[in-house]
Design an enzyme around this catalytic site. Structure first.
Site, PDB file in Angstrom:
ATOM      1  N   ALA A  23     101.241  18.275  51.621  1.00 43.03           N
ATOM      2  CA  ALA A  23     102.133  17.479  50.783  1.00 43.03           C
ATOM      3  C   ALA A  23     102.660  16.247  51.490  1.00 43.03           C
ATOM      4  CB  ALA A  23     103.300  18.345  50.322  1.00 43.03           C
ATOM      5  N   ASN A  61     106.121  24.087  54.910  1.00 43.03           N
ATOM      6  CA  ASN A  61     104.848  24.018  55.622  1.00 43.03           C
ATOM      7  C   ASN A  61     104.545  22.589  56.031  1.00 43.03           C
ATOM      8  OD1 ASN A  61     103.859  26.793  55.506  1.00 43.03           O
ATOM      9  ND2 ASN A  61     103.784  26.497  53.295  1.00 43.03           N
ATOM     10  N   HIS A 104     109.981  13.959  50.231  1.00 48.32           N
ATOM     11  CA  HIS A 104     109.967  14.023  51.690  1.00 48.32           C
ATOM     12  C   HIS A 104     110.111  12.611  52.266  1.00 48.32           C
ATOM     13  CE1 HIS A 104     108.539  18.101  51.207  1.00 48.32           C
ATOM     14  NE2 HIS A 104     107.467  17.680  50.549  1.00 48.32           N
TER      15      HIS A 104
END
Length: 274
Positions: free
Chosen positions: A128, A196, A226
């Site tokens: 991601a 992760n 993020h």
């Protein structure tokens, strides 16, 4: 029946057919240059009967510890608690293992040595996060600091050990709440299904003990957000990405696509990026 392997094809097995595993299986079945889907491992085969029956080339259904017998690459798409049971038999046989639950790798890092001793490989997809190429390159020099801030919708954080252990009520949250600040290693323990991405970042850069992490529960966002800042001797750079959650709110849609992109690189004539 399973189709015979062409002489130059790599066989791929998938452990877990959740939201990530089914997308990877579909992509392999539709065709990725030089690869074939040879086997899957699932906890309840009956649950996936219709999906597997709809594939053009039905793979074998095997126990997770036998996937390495039927494949050159084993893709882990299961809960992190199953990581060792999937990866260890594969790398012992000298196979490659693609690890999605990379946070679980921190508690099983001896698997890297096991892979090295047996000619196996452990591959971590970008997942991601954008920009791991830049972090990998910067790590050849000197990285001074890596900081990451993750904001997730409430549904994507429910059930995380940190939430449960601290008895945090997310349902009545009306404004962003910082849940955690500290090392990526500790974040992975508290949010094993959520960060992760931070562990992958740390392994690409300065490690899970020096990579700093914040985790926010944010009722104002609908995507997994993020933000990363890196200070290195070669460059200073920042990255941001907003990932659309998949059917599993803990996982972004781009995670499965990242694994597919990594698989394509295994036999591609042209590869872009490090």
């Amino acid at each position: 029946m399973t189709e015979q392997k062409a002489s130059n094809e790599l066989r791929v097995a998938i452990a877990g057919l959740g939201s990530i595993g089914t997308k990877i299986a579909t992509a392999l079945d539709q065709g990725i240059e030089g690869l074939m889907l040879s086997a899957v491992a699932v906890r309840d085969p009956g649950k996936h009967h219709a999906f597997l029956g709809g594939l053009r080339h039905r793979p074998q259904i095997l126990p997770i510890d036998q996937l390495g017998d039927a494949a050159d690459i084993v893709v882990e798409c299961a809960p992190s608690s199953q990581l060792r049971a999937i990866v260890e038999p594969a790398v012992k046989r000298g196979r490659s293992a693609i690890v999605v639950s990379v946070g679980g790798l921190l508690d099983n890092f001896d698997l890297v040595d096991l892979a090295r001793a047996n000619g196996g490989r452990i591959l971590v997809p970008t997942g991601a996060l954008i920009g791991l190429d830049a972090v990998n390159a910067a790590a050849v020099g000197i990285i001074h600091s890596v900081k990451m801030v993750t904001r997730k919708p409430i549904d994507g954080l429910k059930g995380a050990p940190f939430i449960v252990q601290n008895n945090i009520d997310l349902d009545n949250l009306r404004e962003p709440l910082k849940l955690f600040e500290g090392r990526a290693r500790d974040a992975a323990k508290g949010f094993p299904a959520n960060v992760n991405v931070a562990v992958a970042l740390s392994l690409a850069g300065i490690g899970p003990d020096r990579t700093q992490m914040q985790v926010w529960a944010d009722p104002t966002v609908t995507r997994n957000v993020h933000r990363i800042e890196v200070e290195a001797d070669s460059a200073r750079f920042s990255m941001g990405i907003e990932n659309i959650p998949s059917e599993n709110p803990k996982t972004g849609m781009i995670t499965a696509l990242s694994v597919i992109a990594l698989l394509r690189k295994q036999r591609a004539t042209l590869c872009v990026g490090t």
